[in-house]
Design a protein around this motif. Sequence first.
Motif, mmCIF file in Angstrom:
data_model
loop_
_atom_site.group_PDB
_atom_site.id
_atom_site.type_symbol
_atom_site.label_atom_id
_atom_site.label_comp_id
_atom_site.label_asym_id
_atom_site.label_seq_id
_atom_site.Cartn_x
_atom_site.Cartn_y
_atom_site.Cartn_z
ATOM 1 N N GLY A 17 1.265 -4.253 13.130
ATOM 2 C CA GLY A 17 2.593 -3.683 13.056
ATOM 3 C C GLY A 17 3.631 -4.650 13.604
ATOM 4 N N PHE A 18 4.869 -4.197 13.611
ATOM 5 C CA PHE A 18 5.976 -5.031 14.087
ATOM 6 C C PHE A 18 6.589 -4.384 15.320
ATOM 7 N N VAL A 207 -5.506 4.946 19.199
ATOM 8 C CA VAL A 207 -4.644 4.162 20.066
ATOM 9 C C VAL A 207 -3.986 3.050 19.268
ATOM 10 N N ILE A 208 -2.866 2.602 19.797
ATOM 11 C CA ILE A 208 -2.131 1.446 19.290
ATOM 12 C C ILE A 208 -2.077 0.457 20.444
ATOM 13 N N SER A 209 -2.244 -0.827 20.156
ATOM 14 C CA SER A 209 -2.279 -1.820 21.230
ATOM 15 C C SER A 209 -1.140 -2.820 21.105
ATOM 16 N N VAL A 282 -2.140 -3.121 15.892
ATOM 17 C CA VAL A 282 -1.819 -4.007 17.004
ATOM 18 C C VAL A 282 -0.404 -4.528 16.801
ATOM 19 N N LEU A 283 0.318 -4.709 17.920
ATOM 20 C CA LEU A 283 1.734 -5.071 17.860
ATOM 21 C C LEU A 283 1.982 -6.409 18.536
ATOM 22 N N PRO A 284 1.807 -7.513 17.818
ATOM 23 C CA PRO A 284 2.124 -8.815 18.402
ATOM 24 C C PRO A 284 3.633 -9.020 18.479
ATOM 25 N N THR A 285 4.041 -9.906 19.351
ATOM 26 C CA THR A 285 5.457 -10.257 19.456
ATOM 27 C C THR A 285 5.757 -11.364 18.455
ATOM 28 N N MET A 286 6.632 -11.067 17.493
ATOM 29 C CA MET A 286 6.938 -12.016 16.424
ATOM 30 C C MET A 286 8.431 -12.295 16.398
#
Length: 341
Positions: A17-18, A207-209, A282-286
């Motif tokens: 995800g974003f 869960v979302i990470s 999963v939510l990486p920082t982009m």
Amino acid sequence: MKYRTLAGTDLKLSTIGFGVWSVSTGWWGPVDKDASDALLNRAFDLGVTFFDTADTYGEGYGEEVVNDALSAHRHEIVLGTKFGYDLDAPREGHKERPQKWDPEFVVEACNRSLKRLGTDYIDFYQAHNARLSAIESDELFDTLDGLVQAGKVRSYGIAVGPDIGWVEEGEYTLQKRRVPAQIIYNVFEQEPGRQFIEVAEEEGIGVISRVPHASGLLDGTYTRDTPIVFDPNDHRTYRKKQWLEKGLNKLDEVQFLFENNSGTVAQVAIQFVLKPEIVASVLPTMTSNKQLEEFLAAADLADVRDDENSRLLELYDDNFGQGPHDPIKSSLTESGYRDGR
């Protein structure tokens, strides 16, 4: 891109995800609206359907920028946002604002978010860094049920945090409230995320990470040969040098993971987080197209092998040879840390 259902809901999320914090808060450098709009649209074009923001990001800007960029695709995406902080209260630097959970505040916060997002419903509404007393409040959950019944919210959950810890909050969310949790989990910061994932699997609640790259340690930002220079507003400016030194030492210990896989360090780190099927996204920082395309390509990689995963768990338990683990946060102790530390 691949997609998973967030267990306990009917929400189908892109596995990557974003996290809209990266283009709305200034914590990763200056915010540029045109660049933010372009990055959000490029993410959608590449298959991202889950966009996670909060009313407190940029004091509402984090919701407005999603509306500006993606309103034409509203019914093709899943919008997550958060509530709980009093935006009218002053904030000093990166310190937390006061939180409020009374029904009037929550309903008004929801209505304001709906207006900023330019929509009449929120897909996933999260209590932002709620402490145990709030999660135990029937009044709060009755209010959230009311928002669902009114059609303003599809599903709700708890964003557990900030920082590492809050074991009681995460477990109560998944076991007692039986709603999804957003957690921190990555190769270097496995607990209490690993514990939350085990509970989530037992309960059948998703869960979302977030923070899969351990604030830059696992995305190639830090190396022993690269000078580290951050914008003064970047939240990582406040990290201690000792944290960076230990992080680079840990990185040395996990080189086998990247040597045995075809992906980049950042891609394999994302696959580690996604190995448990109960992790829906999963939510990486982009913050750039380069990061966006690299991180999203992780969805096409093979899973981290079981033997490699087991070795990573063992390395974490020994803190990668870096001495005792840092204490984790707790809302139940006088010191603010678990086990009285």
